[in-house]
Design an enzyme around this catalytic site. Structure first.
Site, PDB file in Angstrom:
ATOM      1  N   LYS A  18       0.844  -1.203   0.000  1.00 35.61           N
ATOM      2  CA  LYS A  18       0.000   0.000   0.000  1.00 35.61           C
ATOM      3  C   LYS A  18       0.871   1.241   0.000  1.00 35.61           C
ATOM      4  CE  LYS A  18       0.845   1.288   4.462  1.00 35.61           C
ATOM      5  NZ  LYS A  18       1.409   2.579   4.909  1.00 35.61           N
ATOM      6  N   ALA A 104      10.007  -3.218   6.516  1.00 33.24           N
ATOM      7  CA  ALA A 104      10.054  -2.012   7.358  1.00 33.24           C
ATOM      8  C   ALA A 104      10.186  -0.753   6.522  1.00 33.24           C
ATOM      9  CB  ALA A 104      11.209  -2.104   8.365  1.00 33.24           C
ATOM     10  N   GLY A 105       9.438  -0.711   5.423  1.00 41.01           N
ATOM     11  CA  GLY A 105       9.556   0.414   4.507  1.00 41.01           C
ATOM     12  C   GLY A 105       8.343   1.316   4.453  1.00 41.01           C
ATOM     13  N   GLY A 106       7.319   1.060   5.267  1.00 37.03           N
ATOM     14  CA  GLY A 106       6.121   1.877   5.209  1.00 37.03           C
ATOM     15  C   GLY A 106       5.145   1.458   4.136  1.00 37.03           C
ATOM     16  N   GLY A 110       4.444  -6.723   5.944  1.00 38.63           N
ATOM     17  CA  GLY A 110       4.018  -7.680   6.964  1.00 38.63           C
ATOM     18  C   GLY A 110       2.511  -7.794   7.045  1.00 38.63           C
ATOM     19  N   SER A 111       1.823  -6.667   6.893  1.00 36.87           N
ATOM     20  CA  SER A 111       0.365  -6.697   6.900  1.00 36.87           C
ATOM     21  C   SER A 111      -0.173  -7.409   5.670  1.00 36.87           C
ATOM     22  CB  SER A 111      -0.182  -5.269   6.962  1.00 36.87           C
ATOM     23  OG  SER A 111       0.155  -4.657   8.194  1.00 36.87           O
ATOM     24  N   ASP A 144      -3.201  -1.864   9.067  1.00 37.60           N
ATOM     25  CA  ASP A 144      -3.230  -1.954   7.613  1.00 37.60           C
ATOM     26  C   ASP A 144      -3.848  -3.248   7.089  1.00 37.60           C
ATOM     27  OD1 ASP A 144      -1.909   0.516   7.370  1.00 37.60           O
ATOM     28  OD2 ASP A 144       0.059  -0.435   7.514  1.00 37.60           O
TER      29      ASP A 144
END
Length: 311
Positions: A18, A104-106, A110-111, A144
């Site tokens: 996203k 871990a990039g925004g 993971g979501s 998310d």
């Protein structure tokens, strides 16, 4: 030994990353969270998850940044499967994740793993819940996850987990510039936001009329002009090279540039497919970016696909 991927009792699902087209952040609440208002768009960078019946719970990870992803019970995909299993008498599964979304990039990799796992387990266990039945489980897992079940373009409220589809037209070409996964953490960015906003009136966030109008219009130029993220000043303060990437991208013709979520990935909106290619080439050739990812949005949310990835 027979791989779990070679058994008949396996289902593979895919879920997108996203970008936050708009992220409004309210003041720190007593429960330690911030009220959020965000406009999500699902983009065509995908996580692929295979769940297979196994003797015990487990997870393995392949692909981009695989070594950075935990494989114990802190893994969000494994947590998703085990949380869903609490609602039915089912057998354990082994989860194999193939990553394409930066860690871990925004961009909610993971979501996306969790959303894909929920859809795959629903099919494997024949629960018949569908997306609407999975929504409450998704909301327990993170802000998310509910959006990535559905995809498209939507407004997120609360902590981001309350999702309402948005009337949006058009498709958009994005260039994403990831930075090292160790560069920023979400708690750091929110702490910096609190520090920067201390002593200031922080209004309750809500979707802006300008963003809603741009999405109805469906023109990339209109959307690029209204991209916004209240966390961006905090992210740039913590990692100044983010600002350098944004400045370079705008000089190379990007229609808009924004930090995705809490960062550190920078999302750049381009004027069509050729514009995205030109922007990606200019960023890498100039040295402003060492790695770029091109994608189109919006795309569909988590869904089962016919066959597992075997390589």
């Amino acid at each position: 030994m027979t791989s779990v991927l070679e058994t008949a009792s396996a289902v593979t699902a895919r879920a997108p990353a996203k970008v936050n087209l708009e992220l409004g952040v309210g003041a720190l609440r007593p429960d330690g969270f911030h009220t959020l208002s965000t406009v999500y768009q699902a983009v065509g960078v995908f996580e692929e998850v295979t769940v297979a019946t196994a003797d015990e719970w487990g997870v393995s990870v392949r692909g981009r940044d695989a070594e950075l992803v935990p494989t114990d019970e802190s893994n969000l995909a494994l947590r998703a499967a085990m949380l869903l299993a609490e609602r039915a008498a089912v057998e354990p599964v082994h989860i194999t994740i193939h990553k394409d979304v930066p860690v871990a990039g925004g961009m909610a990799g993971g979501s996306a793993d969790a959303a894909a796992t929920l859809v795959a387990c629903d099919a494997l266990w024949d629960l018949g819940l569908g997306r609407s039945g999975l929504d409450p489980v998704a909301a327990e897992l993170g802000s998310d996850v509910p959006f990535l079940l559905h995809g498209g373009t939507a407004v997120g409220s609360g902590r981001g987990e309350l999702v309402t589809p948005v009337l949006a037209r058009g498709s958009y070409h994005w260039v994403f510039v990831p930075t090292p996964a160790s560069g920023l953490s979400t708690p750091e960015v929110y702490a910096a936001f609190d520090e920067l906003s201390a002593g200031h009136d922080v209004p309750e966030p809500e979707p802006s009329p300008a963003m809603m109008a741009a999405l109805r219009q469906g023109e990339p130029e209109a959307l690029g002009a209204v991209l916004s993220n209240d966390l961006q000043p905090a992210a740039v303060r913590l990692q100044p090279q983010i600002g350098d990437v944004i400045d370079a991208a705008m000089s190379f013709g990007a229609l808009g540039a924004i930090v995705s979520g809490s960062g550190p990935t920078v999302a750049l909106l381009a004027a069509g497919q050729e514009g995205a290619i030109d922007l990606a080439v200019s960023l890498t050739a100039s040295g402003a970016a060492g790695d770029v990812i091109r994608a189109i949005g919006p795309v569909a949310g988590a869904h089962v696909i016919p066959a597992p990835r075997l390589t």
